[in-house]
Design an enzyme around this catalytic site. Sequence first.
Site, short mmCIF file in Angstrom:
data_model
loop_
_atom_site.label_atom_id
_atom_site.label_comp_id
_atom_site.label_asym_id
_atom_site.label_seq_id
_atom_site.Cartn_x
_atom_site.Cartn_y
_atom_site.Cartn_z
N HIS A 52 -8.56 -2.66 -5.07
CA HIS A 52 -9.27 -2.23 -6.27
C HIS A 52 -10.48 -3.11 -6.60
O HIS A 52 -11.25 -2.78 -7.49
CB HIS A 52 -8.32 -2.21 -7.46
CG HIS A 52 -7.19 -1.24 -7.31
ND1 HIS A 52 -7.39 0.11 -7.20
CD2 HIS A 52 -5.84 -1.44 -7.25
CE1 HIS A 52 -6.22 0.72 -7.07
NE2 HIS A 52 -5.27 -0.19 -7.10
N GLU A 154 5.54 1.78 -4.38
CA GLU A 154 4.91 2.26 -5.60
C GLU A 154 5.26 3.71 -5.93
O GLU A 154 4.57 4.34 -6.74
CB GLU A 154 3.39 2.10 -5.48
CG GLU A 154 2.98 0.67 -5.11
CD GLU A 154 1.50 0.50 -4.91
OE1 GLU A 154 0.79 0.39 -5.93
OE2 GLU A 154 1.05 0.47 -3.75
N ASP A 180 1.40 2.45 -10.52
CA ASP A 180 1.46 3.60 -9.63
C ASP A 180 2.83 4.25 -9.67
O ASP A 180 2.95 5.48 -9.58
CB ASP A 180 1.10 3.20 -8.20
CG ASP A 180 -0.40 3.08 -8.00
OD1 ASP A 180 -1.11 4.05 -8.29
OD2 ASP A 180 -0.86 2.01 -7.57
#
Length: 261
Positions: A52, A154, A180
Amino acid sequence: MTENRFPIDGRLPALLRGGQPLRGLFNGLPSPAIIEMCAYAGFDFVIIDNEHGSADLGVTEHMLRAARAAGIPPVVRCFEHDLPRILDMGASAVQVPMVQTVEQARRLAGMTRYPPLGARGSAFSTRAAGYGAFGGAGHTQRSNEGIAFIAMIETPEAIALAGDIAAVDGVDAVFIGPNDLAHAMGHGSDWNAEPVQRAIAQGLQAIAAAGKCPGIIALTPADEAKYGPLGARYFCNVSTSIITRALAQAASAGRDAAVRY
């Protein structure tokens, strides 16, 4: 040649096997200075977030240098296709998102280690091998012993396999991504929803039962107190959250001071 001269900081696998809690944080900011600040603040590790974050590979390498110079083990969160280059840059660990199956975990673990333990491609011209200065059998052994693989789970499907994924040879830790997971379970970003918390507890306990280190986001001491008894030891905060919160507090204090005076 003293151990601290080698480009790779090889302490993390032993720390993950130990019994002490470890505190680190995700950093998505492309800044070697932030990495140094994390070390000087006393964190046990730092995660350079290439999932990210915005750092390219050149900046990532500089952040790895900063970590080595400041004395903090650097983990890089990255996708599978970047693993070979991230490892050759000298990361102490790789943390791969969205690990869904035992087979995937086994393949990724193999990519982090040289034969006969894995299938990592060998080159001694890299930063990890000191550009050839520390190549050969010694580099191969140091890498196989001193680099960790951390799988991120996740989704509910991965939580159901948490113990099996953790049991794979070469998996040193398993980190549950709560945001997530909450989205995958239909709760948006509310990872404090009761069903999500039950899934997190299930996953942490299964990972610990498999003899591996469970990891989780812990933004507050209360989070550590909640997840620690479930087995969690690899606790992660987020650098941007810490910085933004501190900036907001400073801005608010400044406005209050302006009103008072």
